[in-house]
Enzyme design. Structure first.
Site, PDB file in Angstrom:
ATOM      1  N   GLY A  49      39.691  38.622  42.231  1.00  0.00           N
ATOM      2  CA  GLY A  49      38.386  38.926  41.640  1.00  0.00           C
ATOM      3  C   GLY A  49      38.334  40.291  40.973  1.00  0.00           C
ATOM      4  O   GLY A  49      37.557  40.521  40.060  1.00  0.00           O
ATOM      5  N   GLU A  50      39.152  41.208  41.459  1.00  0.00           N
ATOM      6  CA  GLU A  50      39.003  42.584  40.998  1.00  0.00           C
ATOM      7  C   GLU A  50      40.189  43.131  40.232  1.00  0.00           C
ATOM      8  O   GLU A  50      40.030  43.986  39.361  1.00  0.00           O
ATOM      9  CB  GLU A  50      38.665  43.475  42.198  1.00  0.00           C
ATOM     10  CG  GLU A  50      37.186  43.423  42.442  1.00  0.00           C
ATOM     11  CD  GLU A  50      36.768  43.498  43.888  1.00  0.00           C
ATOM     12  OE1 GLU A  50      36.039  44.419  44.224  1.00  0.00           O
ATOM     13  OE2 GLU A  50      37.152  42.614  44.681  1.00  0.00           O
ATOM     14  N   ASN A 106      43.752  27.906  41.967  1.00  0.00           N
ATOM     15  CA  ASN A 106      43.296  27.057  40.864  1.00  0.00           C
ATOM     16  C   ASN A 106      43.504  27.811  39.547  1.00  0.00           C
ATOM     17  O   ASN A 106      42.769  28.757  39.262  1.00  0.00           O
ATOM     18  CB  ASN A 106      41.811  26.717  41.065  1.00  0.00           C
ATOM     19  CG  ASN A 106      41.276  25.764  40.002  1.00  0.00           C
ATOM     20  OD1 ASN A 106      41.765  25.721  38.867  1.00  0.00           O
ATOM     21  ND2 ASN A 106      40.259  25.004  40.371  1.00  0.00           N
ATOM     22  N   LYS A 146      46.227  36.674  47.645  1.00  0.00           N
ATOM     23  CA  LYS A 146      45.903  38.102  47.675  1.00  0.00           C
ATOM     24  C   LYS A 146      44.517  38.398  47.105  1.00  0.00           C
ATOM     25  O   LYS A 146      44.008  39.489  47.277  1.00  0.00           O
ATOM     26  CB  LYS A 146      46.936  38.888  46.866  1.00  0.00           C
ATOM     27  CG  LYS A 146      48.274  39.079  47.597  1.00  0.00           C
ATOM     28  CD  LYS A 146      49.222  39.942  46.773  1.00  0.00           C
ATOM     29  CE  LYS A 146      50.467  40.301  47.585  1.00  0.00           C
ATOM     30  NZ  LYS A 146      51.449  41.030  46.744  1.00  0.00           N
ATOM     31  N   ILE A 181      29.899  32.732  43.628  1.00  0.00           N
ATOM     32  CA  ILE A 181      29.106  33.552  42.694  1.00  0.00           C
ATOM     33  C   ILE A 181      29.472  33.255  41.247  1.00  0.00           C
ATOM     34  O   ILE A 181      29.195  34.052  40.347  1.00  0.00           O
ATOM     35  CB  ILE A 181      29.246  35.055  43.015  1.00  0.00           C
ATOM     36  CG1 ILE A 181      30.718  35.502  42.959  1.00  0.00           C
ATOM     37  CG2 ILE A 181      28.674  35.345  44.384  1.00  0.00           C
ATOM     38  CD1 ILE A 181      30.872  37.015  43.088  1.00  0.00           C
ATOM     39  N   GLY A 182      30.090  32.094  41.045  1.00  0.00           N
ATOM     40  CA  GLY A 182      30.498  31.714  39.697  1.00  0.00           C
ATOM     41  C   GLY A 182      32.009  31.718  39.542  1.00  0.00           C
ATOM     42  O   GLY A 182      32.543  31.361  38.493  1.00  0.00           O
ATOM     43  N   GLY A 196      27.354  38.648  40.291  1.00  0.00           N
ATOM     44  CA  GLY A 196      26.864  39.755  41.092  1.00  0.00           C
ATOM     45  C   GLY A 196      27.696  41.008  40.857  1.00  0.00           C
ATOM     46  O   GLY A 196      27.184  42.100  40.821  1.00  0.00           O
ATOM     47  N   PHE A 197      29.005  40.817  40.695  1.00  0.00           N
ATOM     48  CA  PHE A 197      29.948  41.924  40.442  1.00  0.00           C
ATOM     49  C   PHE A 197      29.840  42.997  41.511  1.00  0.00           C
ATOM     50  O   PHE A 197      30.046  44.175  41.240  1.00  0.00           O
ATOM     51  CB  PHE A 197      29.727  42.509  39.032  1.00  0.00           C
ATOM     52  CG  PHE A 197      29.752  41.466  37.951  1.00  0.00           C
ATOM     53  CD1 PHE A 197      30.908  40.764  37.680  1.00  0.00           C
ATOM     54  CD2 PHE A 197      28.611  41.159  37.236  1.00  0.00           C
ATOM     55  CE1 PHE A 197      30.944  39.778  36.712  1.00  0.00           C
ATOM     56  CE2 PHE A 197      28.631  40.165  36.260  1.00  0.00           C
ATOM     57  CZ  PHE A 197      29.797  39.484  36.004  1.00  0.00           C
ATOM     58  N   GLN A 251      38.779  34.407  36.238  1.00  0.00           N
ATOM     59  CA  GLN A 251      38.569  35.663  36.969  1.00  0.00           C
ATOM     60  C   GLN A 251      39.339  36.812  36.333  1.00  0.00           C
ATOM     61  O   GLN A 251      38.821  37.917  36.179  1.00  0.00           O
ATOM     62  CB  GLN A 251      39.033  35.492  38.426  1.00  0.00           C
ATOM     63  CG  GLN A 251      38.052  34.745  39.275  1.00  0.00           C
ATOM     64  CD  GLN A 251      36.748  35.494  39.381  1.00  0.00           C
ATOM     65  OE1 GLN A 251      36.662  36.571  39.950  1.00  0.00           O
ATOM     66  NE2 GLN A 251      35.708  34.962  38.784  1.00  0.00           N
TER      67      GLN A 251
END
Lengths: 696, 330
Positions: free
Chosen positions: A656-657, A583, A653, A458-459, A231-232, A590
């Site tokens: 993802g980004e 993990n 923390k 979302i993956g 989705g990003f 990611q």
């Protein structure tokens, strides 16, 4: 957390289903009597629909209905004007969905969509962002609730007085979220209740939005989101596909599947706004910053205000006595921009970390050293110490792993045949936040446990990460734990976005598991199911406001063909400090995913808008280039062992980004080091380099 | 998608007859381009005539040393063919520089030559395009034209031909074998594609319903020293920003013969006859190569966004010829 599942590498729980094709995505669920919806986009930019003539479409084989503003079920006008679809004849941007054709097959629906005749009264439009647009204005606040402008000290005086100054403007184009799975929904109504299988980043919030739009109690809406093909950010809220599918299903009184096409993702689902960013930096002769100013311009739509927080990164990254940031917006006749991986930080860091490189050149010191010299333990914005800030440690470890010490700082100092080779660095940072969440944990007589929480995977591996967290919180091996996610009937959880999913969800999982342990007999299993629930609203809400951030250092080596201008990445290396890593397998995925997306931003992606038509003409993956495997020759991500007790029970923390933040700057800085040419508008492609006299 | 009929002919004659009888018919080979365009509504045939089962899928060595390539030979098979690799490396390189492995496994020799332009306005039925919809105008002329033509375009159309294979075949003086209702005939590759002129909807000189059955390569010993250089915006799966196919035959330092063709500059694969003339009979040097490219590009008319194609085409001409010359010397 003693049992030790957290921190260990596990493959994704659903990995086998995914690679064997048995994992079901939103439009893959078998449904009796299902029909197919095809969204019809507007052919004008701004105006009014004067007539919808469905006759030809309805005469086409298999077509059941043409749903449009004249016959669609009514929606409550909600806070999201973008979602008030098929309710009025107004067209706000080209490509806005103005009808849905429903048919018995996908192909018939598509053909029907082509045959719907729509007449418009079209007006003049404005779709191009410029820094002198007459519509520029100052929003009341920027996303999500930051002040629009900030000022400390006296920037103008501080800047004027400094011996070294950099005054540069960077431009980034529109970037389009292109998850593998498009926005897609299967919608069915049963006795006034709505069930959707939907591709989104947060089934709880989609349920709330649908309930509001269709004026239903939340209990009457169920959103199932078992697997999501990315989705990003673009699936962070309910978007058009789910609303159109639900409207169409209600209209034809049959289940409807609706998936957007690749072309339809370019606009209506949101996109990263183009930006124009002026950065001014001033420093003393040793490179210590004395003044920082970041002025950011971006766009929003006429439907609602979306104010990208582009310069917020600059407020906390480096300290200086004189600082200023501003944000200005223009309302254009375009779809509303939306979240795309690290909204704000990603474009903002590109500009600031590029300007830092230009400052390093101007001062004549190493760009890693420049950043180390300007590190700060106190957040310049909040005036409080960071809960942890390992930027310098990331820079040092990255420099060592990358082999930075061998670098000749002079541009154009390395050549490999016809390739000019150069390297660049950038800092990276992203806030570590958490939101309230709920979960339940159940112990069963057979010794197994079930944790239920409406996490959306979302993956990223969220399902697996929460399973690991639960096992440790329960103090049992993970094999004894089952986890149930991806269904709005489960305890409410916040969106998978803002790098706060793992922090928020694990908080509730841990609290529920702790509560459950308190209810269980010592050392044994209960004789019947025993459950405990947790809601972290009070705890999260009561957390002190502190500057909590993850940090990173991005390194890149590129080669640029001295005669053709082709730019290729030799290698990329990132080191991150992001608290506890749950993990390593999925975390690495990611981080390198974010870095790859930053590479794509630096060298490839560009939404090309044609002002006459008011839309992006390169709206497919053949013409909107995204980095491919062959473009990523070597990419490595590492992380520091970081413990921060001021975060959340799991000590995470979010990752993802941060991988994308600074990545484009590191690459752009490497291109400058390779060539001596500074390209300040992304993407850096051969057409901007070939024939440039400094290159050859 | 518009409903269509599907026909599988028993032989070439039947295929040609069906197409001759149906005003809105199209041949289906690999389908890698046609099927996409059908989904987009750009091409809307009534009937598809599937030529995949016709016996056109072999590569034959000819007695004169040439090669005959069946029209349905897949791009990956052709690129891997040992004779192609040995005698016509420019062709193998061009094939492998194109598309993706999956697409090359499906795409055919004949279909590749007939693929449609990648101009974004052609591919979007919501925008003006004379090629798709004659008389509707050319949105690209004053629109986003970075990827489009610098040579031989017209006010009606500034599209480029997207094929890599066709560029190599142009350099090799390939001959296209064609069947139409009048029977079989040969068309030199250089005469297959048209300039856009006032009828950009007509992309080839083939009669309606004509079927490409094979491509013949003449014996060309010099082609053993040949190369294809493609420059693109990313490392894989991208159409050319610029490309050049070259065959260089040196007698000592003197250019005895040279074949040069450009991709991504015009509505057809662009055989650079003028550059060849500049080179032929002269001692080779990179400067000569640059001058030859300049001569070829002298009549170029870059559009608003594609001026970069001139220095780029010049640069790759120099590079590819200099590398071939160095190989000859070693």
């Amino acid at each position: 957390m003693s049992a030790g599942a957290v921190g260990r590498a596990y493959p994704r729980l659903e990995g086998r289903e995914k690679v064997t094709g048995t994992a079901r995505y939103a439009v893959e669920y078998p449904v009796d009597g299902v029909t197919y919806g095809w969204a019809v986009p507007s052919a004008v930019v701004r105006g009014r629909i004067t007539r919808v003539d469905p006759a030809q479409a309805l005469a086409s084989p298999g077509v059941l209905a043409v749903v449009h503003h004249g016959n669609a079920p009514r929606l409550a006008p909600g806070p999201e004007p973008d979602l008030w679809l098929l309710q009025e004849p107004t067209v706000h941007y080209r490509g806005q969905f103005i009808a849905v054709v429903v048919a018995t097959s996908l192909e018939a629906a598509r053909e029907g969509a082509r045959l719907v005749r729509i007449d418009y009264d079209a007006g003049p439009h404005s779709t191009v962002l410029t820094d002198d647009h007459p519509g520029l204005y100052k929003p009341d606040h920027i996303n999500p609730s930051y002040p629009t402008d900030t000022a400390e000290g006296d920037f103008d005086a501080g800047y004027a007085a400094a011996p070294v100054r950099v005054d540069v403007t960077y431009r980034t184009p529109a970037y389009h979220n292109n998850p593998m799975e498009p926005h897609a929904t299967t919608a069915q109504w049963h006795d006034g209740r709505l069930l959707v299988h939907d591709s989104n980043q947060g089934a709880s919030s989609v349920r709330a939005t649908l309930a509001e739009l269709f004026e239903l109690p939340r209990e009457s809406v169920r959103v199932v989101t078992q697997h999501v093909g990315g989705g990003f950010g673009s699936k962070g809220y309910a978007k058009a596909a789910v609303v159109l599918a639900a409207l169409a299903a209600r209209h034809v009184d049959r289940p409807v599947r609706l998936a957007l096409t690749r072309q339809q993702l370019f606009g209506p689902i949101g996109y990263r706004t183009p930006t124009i960013q002026r950065v001014r930096l001033a420093a003393d002769a040793d490179g210590r910053l004395t003044a920082i100013c970041h002025d950011a311009i971006s766009q929003t739509s006429t439907m609602r205000e979306f104010a990208e927080q582009t310069a917020v990164y600059t407020r906390s990254m480096y300290a200086a006595p004189h600082r200023r940031t501003t944000h200005r917006l223009v309302r254009l006749d375009v779809p509303t921009p939306f979240w795309m991986r690290a909204p704000g930080e990603c474009p903002g860091a590109y500009a600031l970390e590029s300007a830092m490189d230009e400052l390093a050149v101007a001062v004549g010191i190493d760009p890693v050293e420049l950043r180390i010299r300007n590190d700060t333990e106190v957040d310049p914005d909040q005036g409080r110490p960071f809960t942890s800030r390992n930027l310098v440690a990331c820079l040092r470890e990255g420099a060592q792993r990358f082999g930075w010490a061998d670098r000749d700082p002079a541009p154009r100092s390395r050549r490999d045949g016809h390739w000019l080779v150069g390297s660049g660095v950038a800092g990276s940072s992203y806030p570590a936040r958490a939101r309230p969440c709920s979960a339940t944990a159940t112990a069963r007589p057979d010794g197994s446990f079930l944790v239920r929480i409406n996490v959306t995977d979302i993956g990223t591996g969220a399902r697996t990460a929460m399973w690991q967290v639960a096992a440790d919180a329960l103090g049992v091996p993970p094999e004894r734990v089952a986890i149930s996610i991806g269904d709005s009937d489960l305890p409410t959880a916040p969106v998978a976005g803002g790098s706060m999913g793992t922090a928020s969800w694990s908080w509730a999982v841990i609290r529920a598991c702790q509560a459950l342990r308190g209810k269980l007999p010592e050392g044994g299993s209960p004789d019947r199911d025993v459950s405990a629930e947790a809601d972290t609203s009070d705890e999260v809400g009561g957390q002190p406001t502190l500057p909590r951030y993850a940090y990173g250092a991005q390194f890149a080596e590129v080669r640029v063909d001295a005669t053709t201008g082709e730019v290729r990445l030799n290698r990329m290396l990132g080191v991150f400090a992001a608290g506890q890593v749950v993990n390593p397998t999925t975390a690495r995925s990611q981080l390198i995913g974010g870095m790859t997306m930053g590479l794509s931003m630096a060298l490839h992606e560009e939404g090309v808008l044609d002002e006459r038509y008011g839309d992006w003409v390169n709206h497919d993956l053949a013409t909107y280039h995204i980095t491919g495997c062959a473009d990523v020759e070597s990419i490595e991500a590492y992380w520091l062992d970081e413990r921060d007790g001021e975060l959340n029970p799991a000590g995470v923390k979010g990752i993802g980004e941060i991988g994308i933040v600074g990545a484009a700057a590191a690459i752009a800085n490497a291109v400058h080091h390779a060539t001596g040419v500074r390209i300040r508008d992304l993407p850096i492609r051969l057409d901007k380099l070939v024939g440039v006299s400094e290159l050859a | 998608m518009r409903p269509f009929r599907y026909h599988r002919p028993a032989d070439v004659a039947e295929a040609v007859a069906v197409l001759g009888a149906e005003p809105q018919a199209a041949y289906l080979a690999g389908g890698t381009n046609l099927v996409d365009l059908m989904k987009l509504g750009v091409q809307r045939p009534d009937v598809l005539v599937d030529v995949n089962r016709l016996p056109l899928d072999t590569v034959q060595e000819l007695p004169d040393g040439g090669l005959r390539i069946g029209a349905t030979v897949r791009n990956s098979d052709l690129a891997a063919h040992p004779v192609v690799r040995r005698d016509y490396p420019v062709l193998a390189r061009a094939l492998l520089a194109a598309a993706s492995g999956q697409l090359r496994n499906l795409a055919t020799t004949g279909g590749n030559l007939l693929q449609r332009t990648r101009c974004v306005y052609f591919q979007d039925t919501g925008k003006a395009c004379n090629k798709r919809d004659p008389g509707s105008g050319c949105a690209a002329l004053h629109g986003q034209n970075r990827d489009l033509a610098v040579l031989d375009w017209s006010e009606q159309c500034v599209a480029t031909h997207p094929s890599d294979l066709a560029v190599a075949l142009a350099a090799l003086d390939a001959v296209v074998e064609v069947h139409d209702t009048d029977g079989a005939r040969d068309v030199p590759l250089a005469a297959l594609h048209r300039s856009p002129g006032t009828q950009p909807e007509r992309e080839t000189t083939l009669a309606r319903g004509a079927l490409i059955t094979a491509v013949r390569l003449p014996a060309l010993p010099a082609a053993r020293r040949s190369a294809y250089l493609k420059v693109r915006d990313r490392a894989s799966f991208a159409f050319a920003a610029g490309s050049v196919a070259a065959v260089l035959d040196l007698d000592g330092e003197v250019v005895r013969d040279v074949r040069l063709a450009y991709g991504a500059v015009a509505h057809r694969p662009w055989r650079a006859y003028r550059a060849e003339e500049e080179l032929r009979g002269r001692p080779f040097s990179p400067e000569l190569a640059a001058a030859a490219a300049d001569a070829e590009l002298a009549e170029a008319r870059p559009l608003r966004h594609n001026g970069f194609k001139l220095p780029l085409t010049r640069a790759i001409t120099v590079r590819v010829l200099t590398e071939l010359a160095a190989r000859a010397a070693s």
